[in-house]
Design an enzyme around this catalytic site. Structure first.
Site, short mmCIF file in Angstrom:
data_model
loop_
_atom_site.label_atom_id
_atom_site.label_comp_id
_atom_site.label_asym_id
_atom_site.label_seq_id
_atom_site.Cartn_x
_atom_site.Cartn_y
_atom_site.Cartn_z
N LYS A 204 38.99 65.56 103.92
CA LYS A 204 40.28 65.96 103.35
C LYS A 204 41.25 66.35 104.47
O LYS A 204 40.82 66.57 105.61
CB LYS A 204 40.07 67.13 102.39
CG LYS A 204 39.50 68.39 103.05
CD LYS A 204 39.05 69.41 102.00
CE LYS A 204 38.46 70.65 102.67
NZ LYS A 204 37.82 71.55 101.68
N TYR B 220 60.34 84.29 125.82
CA TYR B 220 61.08 85.04 124.79
C TYR B 220 60.56 86.46 124.67
O TYR B 220 59.34 86.70 124.71
CB TYR B 220 60.92 84.36 123.43
CG TYR B 220 61.70 83.08 123.29
CD1 TYR B 220 63.10 83.08 123.38
CD2 TYR B 220 61.05 81.88 123.04
CE1 TYR B 220 63.82 81.90 123.23
CE2 TYR B 220 61.76 80.71 122.88
CZ TYR B 220 63.14 80.72 122.98
OH TYR B 220 63.85 79.55 122.83
C1 PLP Z 1 36.47 71.83 102.20
C2 PLP Z 1 35.29 71.78 101.32
C3 PLP Z 1 34.02 71.48 101.84
C4 PLP Z 1 33.74 71.39 103.31
O1 PLP Z 1 33.65 72.70 103.84
P1 PLP Z 1 33.29 73.00 105.36
O2 PLP Z 1 33.20 74.48 105.41
O3 PLP Z 1 34.42 72.46 106.15
O4 PLP Z 1 32.03 72.33 105.66
C5 PLP Z 1 32.98 71.30 100.94
N1 PLP Z 1 33.18 71.44 99.61
C6 PLP Z 1 34.37 71.77 99.08
C7 PLP Z 1 34.50 71.93 97.61
C8 PLP Z 1 35.47 71.97 99.92
O5 PLP Z 1 36.65 72.32 99.39
#
Ligand code: PLP
Length: 369
Positions: free
Chosen positions: A39, A262
């Site tokens: 994702k 800054y």
């Molecule tokens: C993002 C996500 C994962 C992966 O999690 P990690 O901690 O990056 O391994 C797995 N399952 C769901 C439902 C998620 O939203």
């Protein structure tokens, strides 16, 4: 060896390291299967190349967050099973169908509406997406609701897998086992990266690691488990995949006390040499690293001094031989030495936010076959 000079801020993605991380997780998972979570553009690293490599390594199941991500991924992974974690939003039905995506259904309403392959998500303690206990009980009373659905998996998600000893983990597993039994039999997908590394029970039949593939430490500082049992607590069993480098665009020799950046939050004292590096918070290098962060030049750690600005960051390179601290030399801001986890911790966040915050304006370079 310092990385090769670069003309612009560059995100280097080591696809071989990605493949080794996947191989390690897959080996650990067997006989369970190892899927991959890609994702958010594969956690900022570029879903096209990442997914193509994972598929080549034998990964057959990919998880994305949204229908739009599934549509994009389908082009690069024509034969993989693509699962959509947000489920089947009514306004996205056409996109899901066109992408041949499999939604992770999270409500009775979605179940009533969907036809075809699907995953059922049960919420067991995260209070995020998924059927509640009451929903599962209702569904058990009305099996006809599932008539048009091929349930491939039942899925749940941990809230605290990064802290293996947290009591909520066992609690969620118990709840999941109880609710699963009310539904038609299907394999389970349970563990994210941390769950996958804890043990088989926290993993399920199909593990869903994300961050570990990309080199982030799945465990909170102070925790380690499973694969990392032989390592000191807190050690990361995964290999760095992402390296953020940027060139020095100017060198300043400090001849008298002078403020830097800054807000004039740092005063450089002579004799000192400062390097202005061509990356800043607009590239995703956190502003919170001002006077806290560290980078690497020619194999040496150099401190970030003054505030990080939008496109530029100042590091004190006094400890680096002058012939190496020159305009054009490449400074490593995130990598194997100053890891994404260290950067995150110094910035008061987690590796996930650092990786997904890397700006698309960065030049991307992919290493490995
Ligand atoms: C993002 C996500 C994962 C992966 O999690 P990690 O901690 O990056 O391994 C797995 N399952 C769901 C439902 C998620 O939203």
């Amino acid at each position: 060896m310092p990385p090769k000079p670069t003309r612009s801020a560059t995100l280097v993605v080591d696809l071989d390291a990605l493949a080794r991380n996947f191989g390690k997780l897959r080996g650990l998972c067997a006989p369970a299967e190892c899927a991959a979570v890609v994702k958010a553009d594969a956690y900022g690293l570029g879903v096209e190349r990442v997914a193509q490599r994972l598929v080549r390594e034998g990964c057959r199941r990919l998880f994305v967050a949204t229908a739009g991500e599934a549509r994009e991924l389908r082009v690069h992974a024509p034969n993989a099973d693509i699962y959509v974690l947000e489920g089947a939003r009514e306004d996205e039905t056409d996109t899901l169908v066109a992408a041949r995506a499999i939604p992770v259904l999270c409500s009775l309403e979605q179940i009533e509406r969907w036809t075809g392959r699907a995953i059922l998500q049960i919420d067991t303690g995260m209070s995020r997406l998924g059927l509640s206990a009451r929903d599962v009980e209702k569904l058990a009373q009305r099996p006809e609701l599932l008539a048009r659905i091929g349930v491939e998996l039942v899925l749940t998600h941990f809230a605290c897998a990064d802290e293996p000893e947290h009591p909520l983990n066992a609690d969620q597993l118990r709840t999941f086992d109880r609710l699963r039994r009310l539904l038609p039999q299907a394999p389970a997908s349970i563990g994210n990266s941390a769950g996958t590394l804890i043990d088989a029970q926290h993993r399920g039949d199909i593990a869903r690691p994300g961050i570990a593939l990309y080199g982030g430490n799945p465990f909170s500082p102070g925790f380690s488990a499973g694969l990392s049992a032989g390592l000191a607590s807190g050690d990361n069993p995964m290999e760095a995949v992402a390296t953020l480098t940027a060139p020095i665009v100017q060198i300043r020799d400090v001849e008298h006390a002078q403020t830097v950046g800054y807000g004039a939050t740092y005063v450089a004292q002579p004799p000192a040499r400062l390097a202005i590096v061509g990356a800043g918070y607009a590239d995703g290098y956190p502003r919170a690293l001002g006077n806290r962060g560290a980078a690497v030049l020619a194999g040496r750690r150099v401190p970030v001094v003054g505030r990080v600005s939008m496109d530029l960051t100042c590091v004190d390179v006094s400890s680096v031989p002058p012939e190496l601290a020159i305009v054009g030399a490449s400074v490593e801001l995130i990598g194997a030495t100053v890891t994404v986890d260290e950067v995150a911790s110094l910035a008061g966040t987690i590796s996930y936010e650092i990786l997904t915050g890397l700006n698309p304006r960065l030049r991307r370079e992919y290493r490995g076959a």
